[in-house]
Write a protein that holds these residues in place. Structure first.
Motif, PDB file in Angstrom:
ATOM      1  N   ARG A  21       0.820  -1.215   0.000  1.00 11.98           N
ATOM      2  CA  ARG A  21       0.000   0.000   0.000  1.00 11.98           C
ATOM      3  C   ARG A  21       0.853   1.263   0.000  1.00 11.98           C
ATOM      4  N   GLY A  22       2.163   1.115  -0.136  1.00  9.85           N
ATOM      5  CA  GLY A  22       3.045   2.282  -0.187  1.00  9.85           C
ATOM      6  C   GLY A  22       3.329   2.900   1.170  1.00  9.85           C
ATOM      7  N   MET A  23       3.012   2.159   2.256  1.00 12.44           N
ATOM      8  CA  MET A  23       3.244   2.693   3.602  1.00 12.44           C
ATOM      9  C   MET A  23       4.617   2.219   4.096  1.00 12.44           C
ATOM     10  N   THR A  24       5.669   2.898   3.599  1.00  8.19           N
ATOM     11  CA  THR A  24       7.019   2.389   3.862  1.00  8.19           C
ATOM     12  C   THR A  24       7.837   3.279   4.797  1.00  8.19           C
ATOM     13  N   THR A  25       7.161   4.140   5.553  1.00  6.33           N
ATOM     14  CA  THR A  25       7.891   4.881   6.587  1.00  6.33           C
ATOM     15  C   THR A  25       8.097   3.945   7.786  1.00  6.33           C
ATOM     16  N   PRO A  26       9.000   4.286   8.685  1.00  6.35           N
ATOM     17  CA  PRO A  26       9.375   3.312   9.722  1.00  6.35           C
ATOM     18  C   PRO A  26       8.229   2.794  10.598  1.00  6.35           C
ATOM     19  N   THR A  27       7.270   3.636  10.955  1.00 11.04           N
ATOM     20  CA  THR A  27       6.267   3.145  11.911  1.00 11.04           C
ATOM     21  C   THR A  27       5.323   2.092  11.330  1.00 11.04           C
ATOM     22  N   PRO A  28       4.704   2.306  10.162  1.00 12.99           N
ATOM     23  CA  PRO A  28       3.894   1.205   9.608  1.00 12.99           C
ATOM     24  C   PRO A  28       4.700  -0.071   9.378  1.00 12.99           C
ATOM     25  N   LEU A  29       5.940   0.066   8.941  1.00 14.84           N
ATOM     26  CA  LEU A  29       6.762  -1.136   8.750  1.00 14.84           C
ATOM     27  C   LEU A  29       6.961  -1.868  10.079  1.00 14.84           C
ATOM     28  N   SER A  30       7.163  -1.094  11.151  1.00 16.20           N
ATOM     29  CA  SER A  30       7.388  -1.734  12.450  1.00 16.20           C
ATOM     30  C   SER A  30       6.125  -2.427  12.948  1.00 16.20           C
ATOM     31  N   ARG A  31       4.993  -1.906  12.528  1.00 15.70           N
ATOM     32  CA  ARG A  31       3.715  -2.522  12.899  1.00 15.70           C
ATOM     33  C   ARG A  31       3.632  -3.942  12.322  1.00 15.70           C
ATOM     34  N   GLY A  32       4.079  -4.069  11.062  1.00 13.45           N
ATOM     35  CA  GLY A  32       4.136  -5.406  10.463  1.00 13.45           C
ATOM     36  C   GLY A  32       5.203  -6.269  11.102  1.00 13.45           C
ATOM     37  N   GLU A  33       6.280  -5.634  11.477  1.00 12.11           N
ATOM     38  CA  GLU A  33       7.404  -6.362  12.099  1.00 12.11           C
ATOM     39  C   GLU A  33       6.968  -7.047  13.390  1.00 12.11           C
ATOM     40  N   PHE A  34       6.072  -6.415  14.126  1.00 12.97           N
ATOM     41  CA  PHE A  34       5.567  -7.015  15.374  1.00 12.97           C
ATOM     42  C   PHE A  34       4.977  -8.413  15.118  1.00 12.97           C
ATOM     43  N   GLY A  35       4.509  -8.638  13.898  1.00 13.83           N
ATOM     44  CA  GLY A  35       3.947  -9.949  13.566  1.00 13.83           C
ATOM     45  C   GLY A  35       4.918 -11.092  13.783  1.00 13.83           C
ATOM     46  N   ALA A  36       6.210 -10.819  13.698  1.00 14.93           N
ATOM     47  CA  ALA A  36       7.196 -11.885  13.891  1.00 14.93           C
ATOM     48  C   ALA A  36       7.225 -12.323  15.356  1.00 14.93           C
ATOM     49  N   ILE A  37       7.171 -11.357  16.265  1.00 13.70           N
ATOM     50  CA  ILE A  37       7.111 -11.692  17.702  1.00 13.70           C
ATOM     51  C   ILE A  37       5.802 -12.421  17.991  1.00 13.70           C
ATOM     52  N   ALA A  38       4.730 -11.876  17.448  1.00 17.89           N
ATOM     53  CA  ALA A  38       3.400 -12.430  17.709  1.00 17.89           C
ATOM     54  C   ALA A  38       3.273 -13.855  17.173  1.00 17.89           C
TER      55      ALA A  38
END
Ligand SMILES: [Zn+2]
Length: 278
Positions: A21-38
């Motif tokens: 969706r073109g949301m490539t600034t650090p915060t949205p990316l980190s939101r997806g990154e949390f999925g790895a912990i989860a």
């Protein structure tokens, strides 16, 4: 003998949906990154209950998060196809869609030793070519359509919908459709999304959503002797602590209510036996 199946399915998108969706600034990316912990948290929970689930994993996640994807395989779960780059097929040309399909299937084969049997489209929007491509690439089932609730059915190709004309049904194929619903997806219930185009501000209480999901199981039990109920979850959504507690309680109650948990591949095979050879 009544048999009521539940498929827990996890769309392990990590950052892929945000990038698509073109949301490539650090915060949205980190939101997806949390999925790895989860994801590791969810895997631990499934292990304690002895439940095998289906993980729809984009090729992006397989190649970006190899340790977590390896843990999914080590847990004995099914790995199914969820595109490579999380771009909805409806927005691709046939060639783009097929290239992405093949690329993701190669990533799955490297991870698991075999190609995917099941497919779920990013953002649940198939193209006019998807069913045909899935058949050509040897898929057993799709899980992106909403034409039923508890009873899998055979996907059609070549439906024609034109304004002002009756609907023309296309040809029934051998592909088994494992129906889904936005109402049984964690994303619209829980997520907060703000873009210039939209605001999605759901943030529903987790236990209220799980009560609705459990009621759906009760209604299936009341209305059909055999059926499959599919819940769709995203690790970075359901993996927050208070939602995990609500999910764990719901799963334990479903066990008490007689739910039979299995992978979507196994449920689709059972459905195919019931539907008979196409
Ligand atoms: Zn997804």
């Amino acid at each position: 003998m009544p048999r009521h199946i539940v498929c827990l399915t996890f769309d392990f998108d990590t950052q892929s949906g945000f990038i698509a969706r073109g949301m490539t600034t650090p915060t949205p990316l980190s939101r997806g990154e949390f999925g790895a912990i989860a994801a590791l948290r969810i895997l631990d929970f499934l292990k304690t209950r002895g439940i095998k689930a289906t993980w729809f994993i984009p090729g992006f996640t397989i190649e970006s998060w190899p340790r977590e994807c390896g843990a999914v395989v080590a847990g004995g779960h099914e790995v199914a196809h969820h595109s490579w780059a999380h771009v909805p097929p409806a927005s691709q040309t046939r060639e783009e869609e097929e290239a992405d399909l093949v690329r993701a299937n190669e990533a799955i084969a490297r991870l698991t030793g075999r190609k995917a049997r099941g497919y779920r489209s990013p953002s649940w929007d198939l193209s006019d070519h998807t069913i045909e491509l899935l058949l050509a690439h040897g898929f057993q089932y799709d899980s992106s359509l909403m034409g039923a609730d508890y009873l899998p059915y055979r996907a059609r190709r070549g439906d024609v919908a034109k304004l002002g004309e009756p609907f023309r049904f296309g040809e029934q194929t051998r592909l088994i459709e494992m129906p889904i619903s936005w109402s049984l997806d964690d994303y619209p219930h829980f997520e907060f999304v703000r873009t210039p185009a939209t605001i999605l501000a759901s943030m529903q209480p987790a236990r209220a959503v799980m009560q609705s999901w459990r009621d759906e199981f009760h209604y299936m039990k009341r209305t059909v002797d055999w059926g499959v109920l599919t819940y769709t979850m995203h690790p970075y959504v359901i993996g927050r602590g208070y939602r995990m507690l609500a999910l764990e309680d719901m799963v334990d109650k479903l066990v008490e209510d007689g739910a039979v948990f299995m992978t979507m591949e196994d449920a689709a095979r059972e459905a195919e036996q019931r539907l008979g050879r196409a």
